[in-house]
Design a protein around this motif. Structure first.
Motif, PDB file in Angstrom:
ATOM      1  N   VAL A  61      -1.241  -1.421   0.698  1.00  0.00           N
ATOM      2  CA  VAL A  61      -0.617  -0.131   0.388  1.00  0.00           C
ATOM      3  C   VAL A  61      -1.666   0.958   0.195  1.00  0.00           C
ATOM      4  O   VAL A  61      -1.523   2.063   0.721  1.00  0.00           O
ATOM      5  N   THR A  62      -2.716   0.669  -0.550  1.00  0.00           N
ATOM      6  CA  THR A  62      -3.723   1.704  -0.826  1.00  0.00           C
ATOM      7  C   THR A  62      -4.551   2.054   0.410  1.00  0.00           C
ATOM      8  O   THR A  62      -5.240   3.068   0.415  1.00  0.00           O
ATOM      9  N   ASN A  63      -4.476   1.250   1.434  1.00  0.00           N
ATOM     10  CA  ASN A  63      -5.155   1.545   2.700  1.00  0.00           C
ATOM     11  C   ASN A  63      -4.173   1.956   3.797  1.00  0.00           C
ATOM     12  O   ASN A  63      -4.494   1.912   4.985  1.00  0.00           O
ATOM     13  N   ASN A  64      -2.966   2.338   3.384  1.00  0.00           N
ATOM     14  CA  ASN A  64      -1.944   2.874   4.299  1.00  0.00           C
ATOM     15  C   ASN A  64      -1.529   1.916   5.418  1.00  0.00           C
ATOM     16  O   ASN A  64      -1.117   2.340   6.489  1.00  0.00           O
ATOM     17  N   TYR A  65      -1.653   0.637   5.163  1.00  0.00           N
ATOM     18  CA  TYR A  65      -1.309  -0.358   6.185  1.00  0.00           C
ATOM     19  C   TYR A  65       0.149  -0.242   6.623  1.00  0.00           C
ATOM     20  O   TYR A  65       0.462  -0.440   7.790  1.00  0.00           O
ATOM     21  N   PHE A  66       1.035   0.073   5.707  1.00  0.00           N
ATOM     22  CA  PHE A  66       2.455   0.084   6.035  1.00  0.00           C
ATOM     23  C   PHE A  66       2.934   1.397   6.653  1.00  0.00           C
ATOM     24  O   PHE A  66       4.094   1.507   7.026  1.00  0.00           O
ATOM     25  N   ASP A  67       2.049   2.386   6.775  1.00  0.00           N
ATOM     26  CA  ASP A  67       2.442   3.631   7.447  1.00  0.00           C
ATOM     27  C   ASP A  67       2.864   3.312   8.878  1.00  0.00           C
ATOM     28  O   ASP A  67       2.166   2.586   9.590  1.00  0.00           O
ATOM     29  N   HIS A  68       3.986   3.822   9.281  1.00  0.00           N
ATOM     30  CA  HIS A  68       4.544   3.633  10.639  1.00  0.00           C
ATOM     31  C   HIS A  68       4.926   2.178  10.915  1.00  0.00           C
ATOM     32  O   HIS A  68       5.068   1.785  12.057  1.00  0.00           O
TER      33      HIS A  68
END
Length: 174
Positions: A61-68
């Motif tokens: 989450v803190t590395n934006n893995y779930f974006d898109h």
């Protein structure tokens, strides 16, 4: 793609911690607000529930893995799954099972259970009973699935807001 090529491509675009998931540092508890095309829902997470799983979730989450990212499978009255990156350079870290990519199993804690609204990491078990791919894919229980407790699906959090308005409405027609 060879493991070395996979790691090099990941490091060219992402933080070292995301490409080597063993480098995570996680607070004792936290909340996540998930924005989906169906609406918003909020989850709560505590390291004491599943230290390896919650550490991995926080890192992603803190590395934006779930974006898109998309919910790629929703089975009515069972689960909704997500967690495959649309970026092949990032996804290969988990597909290739590079060092640190597969997280160790956490035990299902006494008094917890895979009930409606609770989250866990998806896993595939080998013949030896050891999880072989607990990496980045998650599921949310859409019903009480307590039979998953005995299979070792430790809980990493629960939906605390937006279940009925968002999670329950995720499309299951694929």
């Amino acid at each position: 793609m060879a493991a070395a090529d996979c790691l090099a491509r990941c490091l060219a675009s992402y933080s070292p911690a995301l490409c080597n998931p063993s480098l995570a540092h996680t607070p004792d508890s936290f909340f996540i607000s998930w924005n989906t095309t169906a609406g918003v829902f909020k989850t709560e997470h505590h390291r004491t529930d599943s230290p390896h799983g919650v550490d991995r979730l926080y890192l992603l989450v803190t590395n934006n893995y779930f974006d898109h990212n998309s919910f790629y499978r929703t089975i009515d009255s069972w689960v909704s799954q997500f967690g495959v990156s649309p970026d092949p350079d990032l996804n290969c870290v988990f597909e290739q099972k590079l060092p640190g990519a597969v997280i160790p199993d956490d035990p299902v804690l006494k008094g917890t259970s895979n009930k409606k609204g609770w989250m866990a990491f998806s896993a595939e078990y080998g013949e030896d009973g050891v999880a072989t791919n607990r990496t980045s894919e998650l599921f949310i229980n859409l019903n009480d699935n307590t039979q998953l407790d005995a299979a070792g699906f430790s809980l990493i959090g629960k939906v605390v807001e937006g279940y009925e308005g968002t999670v329950a409405k995720l499309y299951s027609g694929y």
